[in-house]
Design a protein around this motif. Structure first.
Motif, short mmCIF file in Angstrom:
data_model
loop_
_atom_site.label_atom_id
_atom_site.label_comp_id
_atom_site.label_asym_id
_atom_site.label_seq_id
_atom_site.Cartn_x
_atom_site.Cartn_y
_atom_site.Cartn_z
N LYS A 85 27.14 86.17 64.79
CA LYS A 85 26.27 87.34 64.59
C LYS A 85 24.84 86.91 64.29
CE LYS A 85 29.76 90.60 62.94
NZ LYS A 85 30.24 91.38 61.79
N LEU A 86 24.68 85.89 63.44
CA LEU A 86 23.35 85.41 63.10
C LEU A 86 22.64 84.85 64.32
CD1 LEU A 86 21.25 84.82 60.87
CD2 LEU A 86 22.31 82.59 60.64
N LEU A 87 23.35 84.09 65.12
CA LEU A 87 22.75 83.52 66.31
C LEU A 87 22.38 84.58 67.34
CD1 LEU A 87 24.92 80.30 66.73
CD2 LEU A 87 22.54 80.45 65.99
N LYS A 88 23.23 85.60 67.49
CA LYS A 88 22.90 86.70 68.41
C LYS A 88 21.66 87.43 67.93
CE LYS A 88 27.46 87.60 70.36
NZ LYS A 88 28.59 88.51 70.46
N LYS A 89 21.57 87.65 66.62
CA LYS A 89 20.41 88.33 66.06
C LYS A 89 19.15 87.50 66.30
CE LYS A 89 18.89 90.53 61.81
NZ LYS A 89 19.19 90.79 60.40
N LYS A 90 19.25 86.20 66.10
CA LYS A 90 18.12 85.30 66.31
C LYS A 90 17.70 85.30 67.78
CE LYS A 90 16.86 81.79 63.78
NZ LYS A 90 15.83 82.00 62.78
N ILE A 91 18.68 85.31 68.69
CA ILE A 91 18.38 85.37 70.13
C ILE A 91 17.65 86.67 70.46
CG2 ILE A 91 19.43 85.62 72.42
CD1 ILE A 91 21.56 83.59 71.48
N ASP A 92 18.11 87.79 69.90
CA ASP A 92 17.45 89.07 70.14
C ASP A 92 16.02 89.04 69.63
OD1 ASP A 92 19.74 90.06 71.31
OD2 ASP A 92 20.43 91.11 69.49
N GLU A 93 15.79 88.47 68.44
CA GLU A 93 14.44 88.40 67.88
C GLU A 93 13.54 87.53 68.76
OE1 GLU A 93 15.00 86.92 63.94
OE2 GLU A 93 15.75 88.84 63.18
N LEU A 94 14.05 86.40 69.20
CA LEU A 94 13.26 85.51 70.05
C LEU A 94 12.98 86.13 71.42
CD1 LEU A 94 14.95 82.09 69.22
CD2 LEU A 94 12.65 82.82 68.59
N THR A 95 13.96 86.85 71.96
CA THR A 95 13.77 87.53 73.24
C THR A 95 12.68 88.58 73.12
OG1 THR A 95 16.10 87.18 73.76
CG2 THR A 95 14.93 88.82 75.06
N LYS A 96 12.70 89.31 72.02
CA LYS A 96 11.68 90.35 71.79
C LYS A 96 10.31 89.71 71.62
CE LYS A 96 10.46 94.37 69.19
NZ LYS A 96 9.90 94.64 67.93
N ALA A 97 10.23 88.61 70.88
CA ALA A 97 8.96 87.91 70.68
C ALA A 97 8.42 87.39 72.01
CB ALA A 97 9.13 86.78 69.69
N LEU A 98 9.30 86.87 72.86
CA LEU A 98 8.88 86.39 74.18
C LEU A 98 8.37 87.54 75.04
CD1 LEU A 98 8.67 84.16 76.32
CD2 LEU A 98 11.04 84.65 76.92
N ALA A 99 9.09 88.66 75.03
CA ALA A 99 8.66 89.82 75.82
C ALA A 99 7.30 90.33 75.35
CB ALA A 99 9.70 90.94 75.73
N ASP A 100 7.08 90.34 74.03
CA ASP A 100 5.79 90.77 73.49
C ASP A 100 4.67 89.82 73.94
OD1 ASP A 100 7.00 92.90 72.25
OD2 ASP A 100 7.05 91.96 70.26
N ALA A 101 4.94 88.51 73.90
CA ALA A 101 3.94 87.52 74.31
C ALA A 101 3.63 87.65 75.80
CB ALA A 101 4.44 86.12 73.99
N GLN A 102 4.66 87.88 76.61
CA GLN A 102 4.43 88.04 78.05
C GLN A 102 3.63 89.30 78.34
OE1 GLN A 102 8.47 87.86 79.44
NE2 GLN A 102 8.34 85.68 79.95
N LEU A 103 3.93 90.38 77.62
CA LEU A 103 3.18 91.62 77.80
C LEU A 103 1.72 91.45 77.40
CD1 LEU A 103 3.36 94.62 78.57
CD2 LEU A 103 3.89 95.10 76.19
#
Length: 131
Positions: free
Chosen positions: A84-102
């Protein structure tokens, strides 16, 4: 119960330009992350704009990424909690990457518009001669 009303009073009576303590910010973020409140509900409860709380959450997430203690946390967890912790971390990193790309796309668009409207070259030409 007394602490909740105390915190609420503190926020309601503060001056508009007054800052909240880091402990209170941390408490609000923990309530949201634990699922006790949504970001919007926390904003209503504490009399704060949800955008402000969102910025706190982003800073908190970045601080966690920078000062990651996951290796220590993972050793004390069972597999389910670790997953669960790793999935949450992946979601946070994915969101951070999407924000940076935008943000990158926005900056590129801004440069293109400025170049076309002002008719000047902003980008550095590759292979320019050295003097």
């Amino acid at each position: 119960m007394a602490t909740k009303s105390k915190d609420k009073t503190k926020i309601a009576t503060r001056k508009p330009w007054g800052r909240l303590s880091d402990d209170l910010k941390e408490k609000i973020i923990c309530e949201i992350k634990s699922g006790m409140l949504s970001q919007r509900a926390a904003g209503r409860k504490y009399g704060l704009p949800s955008s402000t709380i969102g910025k706190w959450m982003e800073k908190h997430n970045l601080a966690i990424l920078v000062h990651s203690k996951t290796s220590y946390e993972l050793s004390a967890m069972d597999e389910n909690q670790e997953t669960k912790l790793l999935k949450k971390k992946i979601d946070e990193l994915t969101k951070a990457l999407a924000d940076a790309q935008l943000r990158n796309v926005g900056l590129e668009t801004m440069i293109e518009v400025a170049e076309s409207e002002l008719k000047i070259n902003i980008r550095k030409k590759r292979g320019a001669k050295r003097s």
